[in-house]
Enzyme design. Structure first.
Site, PDB file in Angstrom:
ATOM      1  N   ARG A  12      39.302   6.024  63.573  1.00 47.04           N
ATOM      2  CA  ARG A  12      38.658   6.437  62.320  1.00 47.04           C
ATOM      3  C   ARG A  12      37.293   5.774  62.145  1.00 47.04           C
ATOM      4  NH1 ARG A  12      43.872   5.367  58.445  1.00 47.04           N
ATOM      5  NH2 ARG A  12      44.631   7.506  58.393  1.00 47.04           N
ATOM      6  N   THR A  54      24.503 -17.135  43.276  1.00 45.41           N
ATOM      7  CA  THR A  54      24.897 -15.730  43.304  1.00 45.41           C
ATOM      8  C   THR A  54      25.333 -15.395  44.729  1.00 45.41           C
ATOM      9  OG1 THR A  54      24.150 -13.432  43.296  1.00 45.41           O
ATOM     10  CG2 THR A  54      22.428 -15.051  43.536  1.00 45.41           C
ATOM     11  N   ILE A  55      26.338 -14.546  44.841  1.00 47.51           N
ATOM     12  CA  ILE A  55      26.746 -14.137  46.185  1.00 47.51           C
ATOM     13  C   ILE A  55      25.684 -13.222  46.798  1.00 47.51           C
ATOM     14  CG2 ILE A  55      29.205 -14.335  45.672  1.00 47.51           C
ATOM     15  CD1 ILE A  55      29.255 -11.194  45.685  1.00 47.51           C
ATOM     16  N   ASP A  56      24.741 -12.722  45.960  1.00 48.06           N
ATOM     17  CA  ASP A  56      23.745 -11.752  46.455  1.00 48.06           C
ATOM     18  C   ASP A  56      22.612 -12.420  47.241  1.00 48.06           C
ATOM     19  OD1 ASP A  56      25.283 -10.071  44.922  1.00 48.06           O
ATOM     20  OD2 ASP A  56      23.850  -9.932  43.273  1.00 48.06           O
ATOM     21  N   GLU A 102      26.103  -2.042  48.375  1.00 49.68           N
ATOM     22  CA  GLU A 102      26.354  -1.184  47.211  1.00 49.68           C
ATOM     23  C   GLU A 102      25.088  -0.500  46.672  1.00 49.68           C
ATOM     24  OE1 GLU A 102      27.857  -3.454  43.909  1.00 49.68           O
ATOM     25  OE2 GLU A 102      26.379  -5.041  44.174  1.00 49.68           O
ATOM     26  N   GLY A 128      19.109 -13.086  36.651  1.00 50.03           N
ATOM     27  CA  GLY A 128      19.069 -12.862  35.201  1.00 50.03           C
ATOM     28  C   GLY A 128      19.007 -14.183  34.455  1.00 50.03           C
ATOM     29  N   ARG A 140      27.670 -12.321  30.874  1.00 46.74           N
ATOM     30  CA  ARG A 140      26.326 -11.809  31.163  1.00 46.74           C
ATOM     31  C   ARG A 140      25.476 -11.730  29.889  1.00 46.74           C
ATOM     32  NH1 ARG A 140      25.742 -10.488  36.359  1.00 46.74           N
ATOM     33  NH2 ARG A 140      27.508  -9.717  37.570  1.00 46.74           N
ATOM     34  N   ASP A 141      25.871 -12.480  28.858  1.00 44.25           N
ATOM     35  CA  ASP A 141      25.124 -12.442  27.587  1.00 44.25           C
ATOM     36  C   ASP A 141      23.725 -13.018  27.735  1.00 44.25           C
ATOM     37  OD1 ASP A 141      27.066 -11.393  25.695  1.00 44.25           O
ATOM     38  OD2 ASP A 141      28.225 -13.186  26.185  1.00 44.25           O
ATOM     39  N   HIS A 169      24.147  -6.141  44.779  1.00 43.55           N
ATOM     40  CA  HIS A 169      23.261  -5.523  43.793  1.00 43.55           C
ATOM     41  C   HIS A 169      22.184  -4.750  44.526  1.00 43.55           C
ATOM     42  CE1 HIS A 169      20.910  -5.837  39.793  1.00 43.55           C
ATOM     43  NE2 HIS A 169      21.754  -4.822  39.779  1.00 43.55           N
TER      44      HIS A 169
HETATM   45  O1  F6P Z   1      25.435 -10.500  41.084  1.00 43.00           O
HETATM   46  C1  F6P Z   1      26.666 -10.640  41.645  1.00 43.00           C
HETATM   47  C2  F6P Z   1      27.398  -9.326  41.670  1.00 43.00           C
HETATM   48  O2  F6P Z   1      28.675  -9.547  42.246  1.00 43.00           O
HETATM   49  C3  F6P Z   1      26.685  -8.183  42.381  1.00 43.00           C
HETATM   50  O3  F6P Z   1      26.817  -8.246  43.768  1.00 43.00           O
HETATM   51  C4  F6P Z   1      27.348  -6.988  41.756  1.00 43.00           C
HETATM   52  O4  F6P Z   1      26.486  -5.875  41.786  1.00 43.00           O
HETATM   53  C5  F6P Z   1      27.597  -7.434  40.347  1.00 43.00           C
HETATM   54  O5  F6P Z   1      27.605  -8.843  40.364  1.00 43.00           O
HETATM   55  C6  F6P Z   1      28.898  -6.950  39.747  1.00 43.00           C
HETATM   56  O6  F6P Z   1      28.908  -7.319  38.420  1.00 43.00           O
HETATM   57  P1  F6P Z   1      30.176  -7.390  37.470  1.00 43.00           P
HETATM   58  O7  F6P Z   1      30.978  -8.584  37.862  1.00 43.00           O
HETATM   59  O8  F6P Z   1      29.596  -7.513  36.129  1.00 43.00           O
HETATM   60  O9  F6P Z   1      30.946  -6.140  37.716  1.00 43.00           O
END
Ligand code: F6P
Length: 379
Positions: free
Chosen positions: A170, A133-135, A230, A112, A74-75, A179
């Site tokens: 349950r 990105t999976i997001d 999340e 990013g 993530r640099d 994210h």
């Molecule tokens: O951006 C992808 C992601 O998996 C997000 O869904 C999550 O919030 C984040 O990366 C987690 O980041 P890391 O792998 O740095 O813990």
């Protein structure tokens, strides 16, 4: 002289990255006779000049493999931790780019990475990006590499949680990544038939969630699956957050500002346990035993789905065509069955969230899923 292209993967990994590297690399090699050099671990590899030669045989056999053969990080080019201190490495990166006589640099990444890529473009480098990105929160593309695979993983998890929740009567609260965006939770929640879907774009009211679960109990269904993204917050949490942000902005007194900031920091720390607290609240208000499952990085691992392999190959191959045509400064976006170059300036800094009038939310409501909010698509 033959052209040379650099390629790197940055940000969180996602399934389909290797398929994309292969898509770009093979098309460049086979069709355009252009050489490809990989840089390791995102922008760090470019700053530290750590490379991997991507010969045709290196690009073979990677289509189905998860992660990224190049490694990632993530640099950020302009704020990189080097020998214990944070430095702006943009000039070093530009120098290495020129030392390798690159004709362009391809950056595979999420939101990013689009911002970082734009900074490098502004520093004079020829940059192209692919959205991954999976997001699924990158602007101006239909979808992103990795999203489909993650939907499959989260859906399977919800399927599996159903039988155990049912057997034990349950509530199971399953936390899904994304994210600040709810795409993954909404998609997997619908596909897996979650009883409640909570996403960041639609702050929830706990009373509505409790009511929905109790209604199910009345119908003899004494178990529930709650899919929560999340980044989700309740209406109450959002209200506190907005007040604190307002106080920080408006306060002229240093001490008051610090107090509000400290409160905000404490709130952020508490938010880390949000899903656990949600499950505790649901257990307290419904009387049903509750459990939490956090899917976490499972959602990013393993073999890419067929749809992601196809998307990565399409985008990678289109990227190679753009390079050959000397087009740069763009992200290669997916648009229907086609692809389209989009200026980096239009993508960087824009997050694609789920609009509250998105048809999937209405589809979920229609099949009886609680989305935790009474706000409808008219706001
Ligand atoms: O951006 C992808 C992601 O998996 C997000 O869904 C999550 O919030 C984040 O990366 C987690 O980041 P890391 O792998 O740095 O813990």
């Amino acid at each position: 002289m033959a052209k040379t292209i650099g390629i790197l993967t940055a940000g969180g990994d996602s399934p389909g990255l290797n398929a994309a590297i292969r898509g770009v690399g093979k098309t460049l090699h086979e069709i355009y006779k252009i050489r490809v050099i990989g840089f390791r671990d995102g922008f760090r590899g470019l700053a530290e000049n750590k490379t991997l030669q991507l010969e045709p045989n290196t690009l073979s056999g990677i289509l189905t493999i998860g992660g990224t053969i190049l490694g990632t990080s993530r640099d950020k080019p302009h704020r990189m931790l080097m020998d214990g201190e944070t430095r702006n490495m943009t000039d070093t990166i530009a120098a290495n780019y020129h030392a390798h006589q690159l004709d362009a640099l391809v950056c595979l990444g999420g939101g990013g990475t689009q911002k970082n890529a734009l900074k490098l473009k502004q520093a004079g480098l020829k940059i192209l990006t692919l959205p991954k990105t999976i997001d699924n929160d990158v602007a101006l593309t239909d979808t992103t590499i990795g999203f489909d695979t993650a939907i499959g993983i989260a859906t399977e998890a919800i399927d599996r949680l159903h039988s155990t929740a049912h057997s034990h009567h349950r509530i199971i609260v399953v936390e899904i990544m994304g994210h600040k965006a709810g795409w993954l939770t909404l998609s997997a929640g619908i596909a897996g038939g979650a009883d409640v879907i909570l996403i960041p774009e639609l702050p929830y009211t706990i009373e509505l969630v409790v009511e929905a679960i109790l209604q199910r109990v009345k119908k003899g269904k004494n178990f529930s699956i709650v899919a929560v993204a999340e980044g989700t917050m309740s209406e109450k949490e959002i209200a506190t957050l907005r007040t604190l942000e307002g106080q920080i902005e408006a306060s002229e007194d240093k001490m008051d500002r610090k107090k509000a900031r400290d409160k905000l920091t404490r709130m952020e720390a508490k938010r880390a346990n949000h899903t656990l607290r949600l499950a505790q609240q649901l257990e307290m208000f419904t009387g049903l035993e509750s459990r939490v499952t956090i899917l976490g990085h499972l959602q990013r691992g393993g073999t890419p789905s067929a749809a992601d392999r196809l998307l990565a190959t399409r985008l990678g191959s289109a990227c190679a065509d753009l390079i050959a045509a000397n087009v740069h400064g763009v992200m290669v976006a997916a648009r229907g069955a086609k692809t389209q170059p989009v200026p980096l300036e239009d993508v960087a800094g824009q997050r694609k969230l789920v609009p509250i009038d998105h048809p999937w939310l209405e589809n979920a409501r229609r099949v009886g899923t609680c989305i935790g909010s009474s706000v409808d698509d008219k706001g």
